[in-house]
Design a protein around this motif. Structure first.
Motif, short mmCIF file in Angstrom:
data_model
loop_
_atom_site.label_atom_id
_atom_site.label_comp_id
_atom_site.label_asym_id
_atom_site.label_seq_id
_atom_site.Cartn_x
_atom_site.Cartn_y
_atom_site.Cartn_z
N GLY A 155 0.73 -20.97 -6.08
CA GLY A 155 -0.06 -20.00 -5.35
C GLY A 155 -0.11 -20.27 -3.86
O GLY A 155 -0.12 -19.35 -3.04
N SER A 156 -0.13 -21.57 -3.49
CA SER A 156 -0.26 -21.88 -2.06
C SER A 156 1.09 -22.00 -1.37
O SER A 156 1.16 -22.09 -0.15
N LEU A 157 2.17 -22.02 -2.16
CA LEU A 157 3.46 -22.39 -1.59
C LEU A 157 3.89 -21.50 -0.41
O LEU A 157 4.30 -22.00 0.64
N ASP A 158 3.80 -20.19 -0.56
CA ASP A 158 4.27 -19.31 0.52
C ASP A 158 3.49 -19.56 1.80
O ASP A 158 4.07 -19.66 2.89
N GLY A 159 2.19 -19.66 1.67
CA GLY A 159 1.37 -19.90 2.85
C GLY A 159 1.73 -21.22 3.52
O GLY A 159 1.90 -21.30 4.74
N LEU A 160 1.87 -22.27 2.70
CA LEU A 160 2.20 -23.58 3.26
C LEU A 160 3.59 -23.59 3.88
O LEU A 160 3.82 -24.21 4.91
N THR A 161 4.51 -22.85 3.26
CA THR A 161 5.87 -22.77 3.79
C THR A 161 5.84 -22.20 5.21
O THR A 161 6.49 -22.73 6.12
N VAL A 162 5.08 -21.14 5.40
CA VAL A 162 5.00 -20.53 6.74
C VAL A 162 4.41 -21.54 7.73
O VAL A 162 4.90 -21.71 8.84
N SER B 6 14.47 -35.87 13.15
CA SER B 6 14.06 -36.26 11.79
C SER B 6 12.71 -35.62 11.43
O SER B 6 12.43 -35.41 10.25
N ILE B 7 11.90 -35.32 12.44
CA ILE B 7 10.61 -34.69 12.13
C ILE B 7 10.85 -33.28 11.58
O ILE B 7 10.36 -32.91 10.52
N TYR B 8 11.65 -32.49 12.32
CA TYR B 8 11.83 -31.14 11.79
C TYR B 8 12.75 -31.13 10.57
O TYR B 8 12.61 -30.28 9.69
N ALA B 9 13.65 -32.13 10.50
CA ALA B 9 14.46 -32.23 9.29
C ALA B 9 13.56 -32.46 8.08
O ALA B 9 13.73 -31.84 7.03
N GLY B 10 12.57 -33.33 8.25
CA GLY B 10 11.64 -33.60 7.14
C GLY B 10 10.85 -32.36 6.77
O GLY B 10 10.73 -32.01 5.60
N LEU B 11 10.33 -31.66 7.77
CA LEU B 11 9.54 -30.45 7.50
C LEU B 11 10.38 -29.40 6.78
O LEU B 11 9.97 -28.82 5.78
N CYS B 12 11.59 -29.17 7.30
CA CYS B 12 12.45 -28.14 6.69
C CYS B 12 12.90 -28.57 5.30
O CYS B 12 13.05 -27.73 4.41
N MET B 13 13.12 -29.86 5.13
CA MET B 13 13.57 -30.33 3.82
C MET B 13 12.46 -30.13 2.78
O MET B 13 12.76 -29.82 1.62
N VAL B 14 11.20 -30.28 3.18
CA VAL B 14 10.11 -30.01 2.24
C VAL B 14 10.17 -28.54 1.82
O VAL B 14 10.02 -28.20 0.64
N ILE B 15 10.43 -27.66 2.79
CA ILE B 15 10.55 -26.23 2.47
C ILE B 15 11.71 -26.01 1.49
O ILE B 15 11.56 -25.35 0.47
#
Ligand code: SF4
Ligand code: SF4
Lengths: 314, 414
Positions: free
Chosen positions: B265-272, B236-245
């Motif tokens: 502007g910050s989205l790409d950086g935060l996505t990585v 569920s932790i990585y599901a949550g992280l990936c779902m935010v992406i």
């Protein structure tokens, strides 16, 4: 407060006696906190979560079904239907064609008899009666989030439709696929299963199916005594029976027990069940709950404080 | 947003109406609503909603294949067992920002919390359709307690967590309706709510797995494991992280004008960054699943039947592979690759949950594969709830400050 933590951390360097004492104290303390936290949150007595040994229930009644005697007359099905005021069956009770497919208990039949080929080759088919087995430590009861099931002191496991909200977790948890559900009912669906004629037992009688069996294939009585009878039969006729009383230990034991001439697996009895009650599988998880409830806030709070300070400086 | 000053001079009901129509006049708004997506949505809903009505008129049997052997169908397999891990977005983002102090992820917190809240809300909606007497849904909380039941825990935690998430999201609602004073209070309780949320999530995410501890003979041994609660929690932790992406990708594409420059502007950086965190957790998860196989010594099952191959498919193609994609993505600093990995990982989480709750449940019953194919009516019910989910989500994103900061509150703490 600091000292015990340090001691526990640097364990081996310190004097053994002293160290051991600290560890025990700390563990007791934790257990106390855990129990309080759990009880406060769950609103339950702490012992509901404590694990305990199953000691057996010497006074409970049971039913012993001897599958080598059953002749597939379906009298028990019809007696059960009458005793519980169930709707008339689609196929009449004297009709043999029902054996062409395997049936299971449904919302309108608490018990059914199925026919199996006899691998022993003696030509006679084998019949198996199916119903709720009334487990000693019933999975359905420990799975139900609203405690709709009760294991009565006499033995039968009863269901209360007045608190059930129809989640069907009891059906997921029952290893014998016993409870059936009223899928046809839009607003008042119930879970339906055999009651072992609890009312009759309480009044000093015996369950309808056992009373009706024309060949005496079902014996009703004290569970401990039934087990003795079963063992005795196996001892006397080792060629007639496989050396197992199904229901003696399965999933912690059941009130309903079976003797058979062929291995139980060939009669669709689940053979992969643990000996201990299935609810044991969740005890570890449930007892970790109070621990998480008490330790997490502290840890996360610490983490928050540490990072907040860091942020203020930076 | 330029018509803000006009709005201020109008009466309260008019102001509220204009908030609902986003400042457009009624006819303008109505015209804007006719889009291809909305047309498809209306078609799906016009089939699905009556079917939901039918369920309450003539019973579950008319719309699902749920049976005495398979009490839980895709309504729960999808709605609850897949929906809840994908809603881990709220607790992972709030923990990262408020507890661990990764402040730069702040632009994604509200989106994460909203995704989580909506996910739980809809999980409850699926439940209300599935359970026999939905008006008794509060019984485990108020009428009759079954504390030995894992489902009892789930009921408690999901309902309290739903409330917690509503409170966590409330600042956005309060900003939208301009309730400055109440908002201050709402902000004050954020940390407390976050800690409460993490505790509740830990427990019910793992409890959903622990539910299956009660079905040892019914679930295939490759999926049944004493560690199943841990598997559910970690995934569920990585599901949550990936779902935010995933959600931020989709939302920033289709509702670009609702996001501010800081967000975009910050989205790409935060996505990585999120991708990096997700792949670390996924490696741990993968290792744990292997430990699970080793613990029960199930190696021989892996290559001896189609179940084994299916397990390998799940674990190699839907856990390890997306994990590798994510790793390569963050190493190359490629937000696109991370996004691909995140979509893939999400598909894997759904597959695992469906495997456990439906596909591998009762694997040893005759006619198993026939029994698990959902009927078209149930598929339509699920589709229409998904549609409603998206419509309401979009409705909120369109109006409330989720992917942007409300300039009126820029200087206040948040
Ligand atoms: S056989 Fe199933 S329904 Fe009957 S008592 Fe056991 S677990 Fe409950
Ligand atoms: S269906 Fe009813 S009896 Fe069964 S677990 Fe749910 S609430 Fe309890």
């Amino acid at each position: 407060m600091d000292k015990p933590v340090k001691d526990a951390g640097g364990g081996s360097k310190r004097g053994e006696g002293k160290d051991g004492k600290f560890t025990v104290n700390r563990r007791d303390f934790l257990r106390g906190v855990a129990v309080v936290g759990g009880a406060a949150f769950l609103g339950s007595p702490a012992d509901a979560l404590a694990s305990r040994e199953l000691t057996g229930w010497p006074d409970r009644v049971g039913m012993l079904t001897d599958l080598t005697e059953c002749v597939g007359c379906r009298t028990c099905e019809s007696a059960c239907n009458a005793a519980n005021g169930l709707p008339a069956p689609e196929v009449p009770f004297d009709e043999k064609s029902v054996f062409e497919r395997k049936r299971r208990p449904t919302a309108s039949a608490y018990t059914v008899v199925n026919r199996y080929g006899n691998a022993k080759g003696s030509g006679n088919p084998i019949y198996r009666k199916v119903q709720c087995n009334h487990c000693e430590e019933p999975s359905c009861a420990s799975a139900c989030p609203v405690r709709a099931y009760t294991k009565t002191p006499e033995g039968p496991v009863l269901y209360d439709k007045d608190v059930c909200f129809g989640c069907r977790y009891c059906m997921v948890a029952c290893p014998y696929y016993a409870p059936a559900y009223d899928y046809e009912s839009a607003l008042e669906p119930r879970v339906v299963k055999c009651t072992m004629c609890h009312g009759r037992i309480k009044a000093g009688g015996i369950p309808a199916c056992a009373g009706s069996c024309p060949v005496g294939a079902i014996t009703f009585g004290n569970r401990t005594k039934l087990l003795k009878i079963a063992r005795e039969r196996i001892r006397k006729f080792p060629d007639r029976y496989v050396d197992q009383v199904y229901g003696e230990f399965e999933a912690g034991g059941t009130s309903w027990m079976y003797l058979s001439g062929i291995p139980f697996g060939e009669l669709d009895f689940p053979t992969n069940l643990p000996r201990k009650p299935i609810v044991e599988n969740t005890r570890g998880f449930l007892s970790a709950v109070p621990l998480v409830l008490t330790l997490w806030p502290a840890l996360l709070g610490l983490c928050y404080t540490a990072n907040r300070n860091k942020e203020e400086k930076g | 947003m330029s018509d803000n000053c006009l709005v201020k001079e109008e009466t309260y009901p008019a102001r509220f109406l204009s908030k609902l129509t986003m400042g457009m006049s009624m006819s303008e708004y109505a015209r804007k609503l006719v889009t291809p997506f909305n047309v498809v949505a209306v078609i799906i809903l016009s089939v699905g909603l009556p079917l939901i009505g039918l369920r309450f008129y003539s019973g579950l049997a008319t719309v699902t294949h749920a049976s005495n052997e398979y009490p839980w169908s895709i309504l729960l397999g999808w709605g609850l067992f897949s929906g809840v891990p994908l809603s881990g977005t709220g607790y992972v983002m709030a923990t990262a920002v408020y507890i661990f102090g990764f402040r730069k992820y702040h632009p994604l917190v509200r989106l994460g919390v909203l995704t989580g809240f909506m996910g739980y809300l809809f999980a409850v909606i699926y439940l209300l359709i599935d359970i026999g007497r939905p008006w008794r849904i509060y019984y485990p909380m108020a009428v009759s307690f079954g504390p030995t039941s894992v489902l009892f825990l789930v009921a408690w935690h999901v309902s309290t967590y739903l409330t917690v998430q509503l409170l966590e999201f409330s600042p956005a609602i309060l900003e939208w309706i301009n309730a400055r004073r109440t908002r201050k209070w709402a902000i004050l309780i954020t940390v407390g709510m976050t800690i409460g949320g993490v505790i509740l999530s830990t427990l019910h995410q793992s409890a959903l797995g622990a539910l299956f501890l009660m079905a040892p003979g019914k679930l295939h041994p490759l999926w049944y494991s004493p560690f199943i609660p841990v598997f559910f929690f970690i995934s569920s932790i990585y599901a949550g992280l990936c779902m935010v992406i995933v959600v931020s990708t989709v939302a920033s594409r289709f509702l670009k004008e609702k996001a501010d420059d800081q967000f975009l502007g910050s989205l790409d950086g935060l996505t990585v960054g999120l991708g990096k965190a997700a792949c670390v957790v996924m490696f741990v998860y993968f290792a744990l699943r292997m430990v699970g196989v080793a613990h029960d010594d199930n190696w021989s099952l892996l290559l001896s039947s189609s179940y084994g191959y299916w397990f390998l498919t799940e674990i190699l193609l839907f856990v390890l592979l997306p994990c590798i994609v994510l790793t390569v993505g963050f190493k190359r600093n490629s937000a696109t690759l991370v996004r691909v990995g995140a979509f893939h990982a999400i598909a894997g989480v759904i597959l695992t949950r469906l495997n456990i709750s439906i596909l591998m449940f009762n694997w040893n019953l005759p006619g198993h594969f026939h029994a698990i194919v959902p009927p078209i009516r149930e598929v339509f019910i699920v589709l229409s709830i998904i549609t409603l989910h998206i419509l309401i989500f979009r409705w909120i994103l369109n109006r409330m400050p989720v992917m942007r900061e409300d300039p009126a509150y820029a200087d206040d703490p948040h």
